[in-house]
Scaffold this motif. Structure first.
Motif, PDB file in Angstrom:
ATOM      1  N   THR B 134       0.825  -1.212   0.000  1.00  8.32           N
ATOM      2  CA  THR B 134       0.000   0.000   0.000  1.00  8.32           C
ATOM      3  C   THR B 134       0.858   1.260   0.000  1.00  8.32           C
ATOM      4  O   THR B 134       0.374   2.339  -0.302  1.00  8.32           O
ATOM      5  CB  THR B 134      -0.946   0.049   1.219  1.00  8.32           C
ATOM      6  N   ILE B 137       0.679   2.794  -3.307  1.00  9.22           N
ATOM      7  CA  ILE B 137      -0.584   3.319  -3.831  1.00  9.22           C
ATOM      8  C   ILE B 137      -0.636   4.815  -3.597  1.00  9.22           C
ATOM      9  O   ILE B 137      -0.617   5.266  -2.462  1.00  9.22           O
ATOM     10  CB  ILE B 137      -1.789   2.661  -3.137  1.00  9.22           C
ATOM     11  N   MET B 141      -4.970   8.315  -6.090  1.00 12.06           N
ATOM     12  CA  MET B 141      -5.768   7.248  -6.662  1.00 12.06           C
ATOM     13  C   MET B 141      -6.976   6.949  -5.779  1.00 12.06           C
ATOM     14  O   MET B 141      -7.995   6.466  -6.235  1.00 12.06           O
ATOM     15  CB  MET B 141      -4.872   6.012  -6.758  1.00 12.06           C
ATOM     16  N   LEU B 142      -6.845   7.243  -4.490  1.00 11.29           N
ATOM     17  CA  LEU B 142      -7.858   6.828  -3.538  1.00 11.29           C
ATOM     18  C   LEU B 142      -8.835   7.940  -3.172  1.00 11.29           C
ATOM     19  O   LEU B 142      -9.850   7.694  -2.524  1.00 11.29           O
ATOM     20  CB  LEU B 142      -7.170   6.333  -2.260  1.00 11.29           C
ATOM     21  N   PRO B 145     -12.678   7.498  -4.387  1.00 12.95           N
ATOM     22  CA  PRO B 145     -13.383   6.491  -3.575  1.00 12.95           C
ATOM     23  C   PRO B 145     -13.517   6.901  -2.100  1.00 12.95           C
ATOM     24  O   PRO B 145     -14.573   6.681  -1.507  1.00 12.95           O
ATOM     25  CB  PRO B 145     -12.502   5.247  -3.708  1.00 12.95           C
ATOM     26  N   TRP B 146     -12.495   7.493  -1.549  1.00 12.64           N
ATOM     27  CA  TRP B 146     -12.580   7.940  -0.154  1.00 12.64           C
ATOM     28  C   TRP B 146     -13.688   8.965   0.009  1.00 12.64           C
ATOM     29  O   TRP B 146     -14.434   8.949   0.977  1.00 12.64           O
ATOM     30  CB  TRP B 146     -11.263   8.601   0.300  1.00 12.64           C
ATOM     31  N   MET B 149     -16.966   7.342   0.016  1.00  9.16           N
ATOM     32  CA  MET B 149     -17.110   6.604   1.263  1.00  9.16           C
ATOM     33  C   MET B 149     -17.476   7.566   2.403  1.00  9.16           C
ATOM     34  O   MET B 149     -18.407   7.324   3.173  1.00  9.16           O
ATOM     35  CB  MET B 149     -15.773   5.919   1.566  1.00  9.16           C
ATOM     36  N   PHE B 164      -9.616   9.709   8.892  1.00  5.67           N
ATOM     37  CA  PHE B 164      -9.713   8.256   8.761  1.00  5.67           C
ATOM     38  C   PHE B 164      -8.710   7.611   7.797  1.00  5.67           C
ATOM     39  O   PHE B 164      -8.212   6.525   8.081  1.00  5.67           O
ATOM     40  CB  PHE B 164     -11.171   7.824   8.477  1.00  5.67           C
TER      41      PHE B 164
ATOM     42  N   TYR C  28      -7.045  -1.865   6.338  1.00  5.46           N
ATOM     43  CA  TYR C  28      -6.341  -1.899   5.053  1.00  5.46           C
ATOM     44  C   TYR C  28      -7.255  -2.338   3.917  1.00  5.46           C
ATOM     45  O   TYR C  28      -7.152  -1.846   2.800  1.00  5.46           O
ATOM     46  CB  TYR C  28      -5.092  -2.785   5.143  1.00  5.46           C
ATOM     47  N   VAL C  30     -10.622  -1.894   3.774  1.00  9.30           N
ATOM     48  CA  VAL C  30     -11.659  -0.901   3.487  1.00  9.30           C
ATOM     49  C   VAL C  30     -11.066   0.413   2.983  1.00  9.30           C
ATOM     50  O   VAL C  30     -11.617   1.040   2.084  1.00  9.30           O
ATOM     51  CB  VAL C  30     -12.525  -0.649   4.748  1.00  9.30           C
ATOM     52  N   VAL C  31      -9.955   0.826   3.559  1.00  9.93           N
ATOM     53  CA  VAL C  31      -9.445   2.169   3.266  1.00  9.93           C
ATOM     54  C   VAL C  31      -8.312   2.160   2.240  1.00  9.93           C
ATOM     55  O   VAL C  31      -7.972   3.194   1.664  1.00  9.93           O
ATOM     56  CB  VAL C  31      -9.007   2.872   4.574  1.00  9.93           C
ATOM     57  N   ARG C  32      -7.714   0.993   1.989  1.00  5.82           N
ATOM     58  CA  ARG C  32      -6.647   0.949   0.995  1.00  5.82           C
ATOM     59  C   ARG C  32      -6.989   0.083  -0.216  1.00  5.82           C
ATOM     60  O   ARG C  32      -6.955   0.547  -1.344  1.00  5.82           O
ATOM     61  CB  ARG C  32      -5.347   0.431   1.635  1.00  5.82           C
ATOM     62  N   PHE C  33      -7.348  -1.183   0.039  1.00  2.00           N
ATOM     63  CA  PHE C  33      -7.502  -2.082  -1.106  1.00  2.00           C
ATOM     64  C   PHE C  33      -8.809  -1.880  -1.849  1.00  2.00           C
ATOM     65  O   PHE C  33      -8.822  -1.836  -3.076  1.00  2.00           O
ATOM     66  CB  PHE C  33      -7.341  -3.544  -0.656  1.00  2.00           C
ATOM     67  N   TYR C  34      -9.903  -1.748  -1.103  1.00  2.00           N
ATOM     68  CA  TYR C  34     -11.170  -1.540  -1.801  1.00  2.00           C
ATOM     69  C   TYR C  34     -11.134  -0.294  -2.691  1.00  2.00           C
ATOM     70  O   TYR C  34     -11.479  -0.366  -3.870  1.00  2.00           O
ATOM     71  CB  TYR C  34     -12.339  -1.488  -0.801  1.00  2.00           C
ATOM     72  N   PRO C  35     -10.678   0.857  -2.173  1.00  8.55           N
ATOM     73  CA  PRO C  35     -10.594   2.031  -3.055  1.00  8.55           C
ATOM     74  C   PRO C  35      -9.633   1.819  -4.231  1.00  8.55           C
ATOM     75  O   PRO C  35      -9.884   2.325  -5.319  1.00  8.55           O
ATOM     76  CB  PRO C  35     -10.074   3.143  -2.135  1.00  8.55           C
ATOM     77  N   THR C  36      -8.572   1.063  -3.997  1.00  8.28           N
ATOM     78  CA  THR C  36      -7.641   0.812  -5.102  1.00  8.28           C
ATOM     79  C   THR C  36      -8.339   0.050  -6.217  1.00  8.28           C
ATOM     80  O   THR C  36      -8.267   0.430  -7.393  1.00  8.28           O
ATOM     81  CB  THR C  36      -6.436  -0.016  -4.597  1.00  8.28           C
ATOM     82  N   ASN C  38     -11.494  -0.152  -6.688  1.00  3.23           N
ATOM     83  CA  ASN C  38     -12.502   0.763  -7.218  1.00  3.23           C
ATOM     84  C   ASN C  38     -11.900   1.690  -8.270  1.00  3.23           C
ATOM     85  O   ASN C  38     -12.467   1.895  -9.345  1.00  3.23           O
ATOM     86  CB  ASN C  38     -13.059   1.583  -6.045  1.00  3.23           C
ATOM     87  N   ALA C  39     -10.727   2.230  -7.956  1.00  2.00           N
ATOM     88  CA  ALA C  39     -10.081   3.158  -8.889  1.00  2.00           C
ATOM     89  C   ALA C  39      -9.657   2.434 -10.161  1.00  2.00           C
ATOM     90  O   ALA C  39      -9.784   2.982 -11.267  1.00  2.00           O
ATOM     91  CB  ALA C  39      -8.876   3.807  -8.215  1.00  2.00           C
ATOM     92  N   ILE C  40      -9.172   1.207 -10.010  1.00  2.00           N
ATOM     93  CA  ILE C  40      -8.748   0.463 -11.201  1.00  2.00           C
ATOM     94  C   ILE C  40      -9.959   0.162 -12.091  1.00  2.00           C
ATOM     95  O   ILE C  40      -9.916   0.343 -13.310  1.00  2.00           O
ATOM     96  CB  ILE C  40      -8.014  -0.831 -10.791  1.00  2.00           C
TER      97      ILE C  40
END
Lengths: 422, 295, 297
Positions: B134, B137, B141-142, B145-146, B149, B164, C28, C30-36, C38-40
């Motif tokens: 991570t 990343i 990119m996030l 989505p953040w 959310m 958060f 990790y 919810v806040v890192r992999f899921y958005p990643t 999602n972005a892809i």
């Protein structure tokens, strides 16, 4: 898309019903809070606060919460917030952005029963008709503005200049007298400010191109018309200010208006919205004149405006309240308050072109300019401005020839138009 | 309790750094030249900060002079900037956000780092690599989505919304895992035999041994959140919720180019960390060294 | 508890381990992999923030490939990296090497170099932006003018602007790198140097045979750490070029600013997401490459 439409039409139904009932019975309803967003500009904030307190007094039960953002982040904020169901119910937008927002379905049309199209066509300045989509108004301005030439009275006196320039040749001559350089040849005072990132792209597009005998766009607005003899002459004249006459520099003091405010620029072309800020600048004596005419005496001006629109977030009773607020924002009373506080001119000729306004030493030149002003119908305001900025940068920084740079800019802008009108 | 040889080495290195050079230095011309050049370089490094400070005490007419000491020093700029109270609000917001994320990161990162270092279990390596990945990343990119959310859970324009994404850091996990390597397994075994449960072992036995690393991590997380820009810019809507960097951008654009006011705003937003550094210099340098040597 | 008691030591550890990791793993995911993810996914779609997301296949990537601005931005991003990382590391090493040999006011000098690291990029971008202005307001050009040197267009130049924007980023990170280098130097056992002196080995040989090889872990750390930083440069560029973001003529625009532009000025979320995926891939490749190259040698 389909879902959006359904929500929006049911919103109108509910809106009309609720509006009708509240007008008829004037029943006390639950408090509604709507949110209004604009970008931060002190005079605008003050004016809006006044308008809101008047509106709230006249409409008990509705409260308006305001929020301001710096200009640079403003569009981002609006675009990100509305789809997420956050942010404003009524929003202030630059008219040039309207297409972006309509395309992105961020705003809703104004129902014709409350904002009758014919009345608006008749009462507002014709340029406002650019806000119409499918015979409905999407947004309406409180005020309009035009360009004029600001000049520094102290520097004029110092250089023995009696009157601001009436035409482009005089402008160059006067600018030369006002320019100062230090021993190393660096500019320490410019004759006239310049910068496509500020207001010059409007001046070039709608004023200079026309004054040299051309026009910026075809009549159907779908193609670029400035890649012509006239456009070339206009660009050559503009670039010569820096490259040949040396009376300006686009990076002088970071921003054109800053140079003028600091008393280091003799002349400055800007909009009426600058009046308030200049008024507050201590020790600066300045005047305003109409834009200089072209070689054959052609007058032209550019007018622009910020509009208010109801966003797609406003639904149900918030939609009603938003419409009421919109109605107030476009009333004569609001226009007068806006003129007094911000210095922007009313969006209706009947209110703007009064004898008093025309003879006002400050507002006069702007008001007169409105009479012969053009509005660019932008499809992507920031993209189109960027092309103008790059057009001049290529000539000044990369030494590209003026015709080539002009053609490249025209091709780029044509692509933007094609993409939109396809 | 005695530390391992490796940890002693790290400590010794950090300690020697605080004392200045350990190498015997000959007094020679070369040595004087070296000192002068280094000192000049250091002065050059702080020049931007010096001009920022100096300009914040100048009247507008004096801003473009090159003098470092204002001829007519004034507090007018600070009065102007602080008058509307927004800077105080932004300051408090930044302080809250940075403090809470620091506490959270230090706790969770060290717990994860400890677990990945000292426990043998299937999937350990995958978890470590996944968390480490991570780091690659990009935040950009996030962000979208953040945002969605945050909107969904009603976190927009709240302190929690700003915080958060930063509650844990992969860098911290990596750093802490490296540091827990210096804690001998014998200690942990001994504690287990003494009947401590795993949570107690972590908290009572292991954590005190890596205090310097925790401090280092805390410094990094705090500084990172204090200066964070993109996410707070997007997640906050109202000016009352801005953090200092977002507020400063707003303020600078508003003021256009009243440079003395822009410099005052900049000074207010960097002064706290500069002062903290000057007070806790030894402590902070040691923390950075710890992080760098092991991280 | 009896179930727990029956477990072997190894199994108990596994239970504890996953217990400790539970909250972090949720975080990790919810806040890192899921958005990643999602972005892809978004990078293969078209979406203007409102309305529905529609599939676009590789359209966004094809557009990107044919976008001249993207290639300019791509180049800029690597210029930031290729100037920023080596320059800052070499400077930091030289300063650290010499600072290590200085005792008088050692702490003070070290503090001078380290102070910029404690500042915020946004604040310093505005300070440097002011310094770079032309005469009569810019500090640098005013200094040049007092020496009678003609002024330099720092920001309004397609060649100077990128280094000018990069300078404060290097400046701010230098102190950190110096401290890390000095710590690395101190960690090298004195006995190595003493042995070398006894053998009468030259200074350069000591540097290339002892100092640099033993500093390798430090160098790996700093190269990877600062490369990621320079590839993601944004705050400085954004704040120093607000009038003409990434300009002039896109000469300072890094990938992150292009992403920001695409997402929040053009509302082209799918296209922006495709750009973020490219940034992601670049970061991955560059870091892995560096780790590989520097660790193998």
């Amino acid at each position: 898309m389909i879902k959006g439409r359904r929500v929006f039409s049911s919103g109108i139904m509910a809106g009309v019903l609720a509006l009708g009932s509240s007008m008829a019975a004037n029943v006390v309803r639950a408090d509604v809070e709507i949110e209004y967003w604009q970008y931060f500009f002190e005079a605008r904030v003050t004016a809006m606060d006044t308008l809101i307190s008047n509106f709230e007094a006249a409409n008990p039960g509705i409260t308006v919460k305001t929020n301001q953002f710096p200009y640079a982040d403003y569009r981002t904020k609006v675009a990100a917030a509305i789809p997420a169901g956050e942010g404003p119910d009524v929003v202030q937008l630059f008219y040039g952005w309207l297409n972006d927002y309509v395309d992105a379905e961020l705003i809703q049309p104004l129902p014709a029963d409350i904002f009758p199209v014919e009345t608006i066509d008749k009462e507002f300045f014709p340029m406002v008709q650019a806000m119409k989509r499918d015979d409905q108004y999407m947004a309406l301005p409180t005020a309009v503005r035009s360009l004029a030439l600001f000049y520094n009275q102290r520097l004029f006196d110092e250089a023995g200049i009696e009157a601001p320039p009436a035409n482009l040749d005089e402008l160059v001559e006067i600018a030369k007298k006002l320019t100062k350089r230090d021993g190393a040849g660096n500019l320490t005072q410019v004759g006239i400010t310049s910068g496509m990132t500020a207001q010059d792209h409007h001046w070039w597009r709608e004023v200079l191109v026309r004054q040299f005998g051309g026009k910026p766009y075809s009549d159907d607005l779908k193609s670029i018309a400035y890649d012509s003899e006239a456009g070339l002459k206009a660009l050559e004249w503009y670039v010569a200010l820096d490259q040949e006459h040396g009376v300006t520099d686009s990076t002088f003091m970071d921003e054109p208006q800053a140079a003028f405010k600091a008393g280091r620029a003799g002349m400055h072309i800007d909009g009426s919205f600058r009046i308030g800020a200049l008024d507050e600048t201590r020790g600066l004596k300045w005047g305003v004149a109409e834009l200089p005419v072209g070689p054959d005496g052609t007058q032209s001006n550019y007018s622009s405006y910020w509009v208010n629109a109801v966003t797609s977030k406003a639904k149900g009773e918030k939609f009603d309240a938003a419409l009421k607020f919109m109605a107030y924002l476009t009333s004569d009373e609001a226009m007068q308050i806006w003129l007094d506080t911000v210095g922007e001119l009313p969006a209706k000729p009947s209110a703007a072109l009064t004898e008093k306004n025309q003879s006002d030493p400050i507002y006069g030149p702007f008001v007169k300019g409105l009479g012969y002003a053009q509005s660019t119908v932008f499809v992507d305001e920031s993209g189109q401005r960027q092309l103008m900025t790059d057009m001049v940068s290529r000539i000044e920084l990369e030494g590209q020839s003026i015709p080539e740079s002009l053609s490249e800019a025209a091709a780029g802008e044509q692509a933007i138009l094609d993409d939109f009108y396809k | 309790m005695s530390a391992t040889a490796e940890e002693l080495k790290v400590r010794a290195s950090a300690q020697s750094l605080l004392k200045g050079s350990s190498a015997p230095v000959k007094r020679s011309w070369g040595q004087y030249v070296r000192w002068i050049l280094l000192f000049a370089g250091g002065v050059l490094m702080v020049m931007p900060l010096a001009y920022m400070m100096s300009t914040s005490f100048k009247y507008s007419f004096e801003v473009y002079n090159l003098n470092l000491i204002p001829e007519e020093p004034t507090l007018e700029n600070y009065e102007y900037v602080l008058r509307d109270g927004r800077f105080m609000q932004w300051f408090v917001n930044s302080l809250i956000v940075a403090t809470l994320t620091t506490i959270s990161s230090v706790l969770f990162d060290s717990l994860v780092g400890y677990t990945l270092c000292k426990f043998r279990f299937r999937g350990r390596y995958i978890v470590f690599i996944a968390i480490l990945s991570t780091l690659m990343i990009p935040t950009e990119m996030l962000v979208i989505p953040w945002y969605l959310m945050a909107q969904q859970f009603g976190w927009l324009d709240t302190t929690w919304g700003i915080m958060f994404p930063g509650l844990m850091t992969a860098f911290g996990v990596f750093l802490m895992k490296q540091f827990f390597e210096t804690v001998p397994d014998d200690f942990i075994e001994a504690a287990r035999i003494d009947g401590l449960n795993e949570l107690q072992i972590w908290w009572i036995v292991a954590m005190p041994l890596v205090k310097p690393a925790l401090a280092a991590l805390a410094i990094f997380v705090f500084l990172g959140n204090w200066t964070a820009f993109i996410w707070p810019l997007i997640v906050t809507n109202s000016q009352e919720m801005y953090t200092l960097p977002v507020g400063l951008t707003t303020f600078s654009v508003e003021q256009a180019v009243e440079w003395e006011l822009v410099m005052t705003g900049a000074a207010i937003s960097v002064l706290p960390t500069l002062v903290v550094f000057l007070i806790f210099q030894r402590f902070i340098i040691r923390g950075v060294v710890m992080a760098g040597l092991k991280g | 508890m009896s179930f727990y008691e029956k477990l072997s030591v190894r199994q108990k550890q596994t239970v504890w381990a996953w217990g400790f990791l539970a909250i972090p793993i949720i975080f990790y995911v919810v806040v890192r992999f899921y958005p990643t993810v999602n972005a892809i996914i978004l990078s293969f779609q078209e979406w203007n923030l409102l309305g529905a997301r529609t599939w676009a296949g590789f359209d966004n990537y094809i557009t990107l490939y044919h976008d001249p601005v993207f290639w300019q931005v791509f180049r800029n991003t690597f210029v930031y990296l290729l100037i920023g990382t080596p320059l800052s590391l070499v400077l930091a090493f030289i300063i650290a090497y010499h600072l290590d040999r200085v005792r008088f006011l050692h702490g003070t000098i070290r503090a001078l170099y380290f102070l910029p690291f404690m500042t915020s990029a946004v604040a310093m971008a505005w300070v440097w932006r002011w310094f770079y202005q032309p005469v009569p307001i810019g500090l640098f050009n005013n200094m040049l003018a007092t020496f009678g040197i003609s002024q330099i267009a720092f920001l309004n130049s397609t060649t100077n602007a990128l280094p000018a924007v990069l300078a404060p980023a290097i400046w701010a990170g230098l102190g950190f790198q110096i401290i890390i280098f000095m710590a690395g130097l101190r960690a090298i056992p004195k006995t190595y140097y003493e042995a070398a002196h006894i053998d009468g080995v030259s200074g350069w040989t000591i540097m290339s045979e002892i100092t640099l090889p033993l500093l390798k872990p430090t160098i790996v750390f700093l190269v990877v750490f600062s490369s990621i930083g320079f590839l993601r440069i944004f705050d400085h560029v954004f704040n120093m070029t607000t009038n003409n973001p990434g300009g002039p003529l896109n000469s300072t625009k890094p990938l992150v600013l292009m992403i920001y532009d695409t997402a929040f000025n053009s509302f082209d979320m799918g296209y922006a997401a495709a750009q973020t995926v490219v940034l992601f891939v670049i970061l991955l490749i560059v870091s892995l490459l560096q780790l590989r190259l520097l660790q193998d040698r």
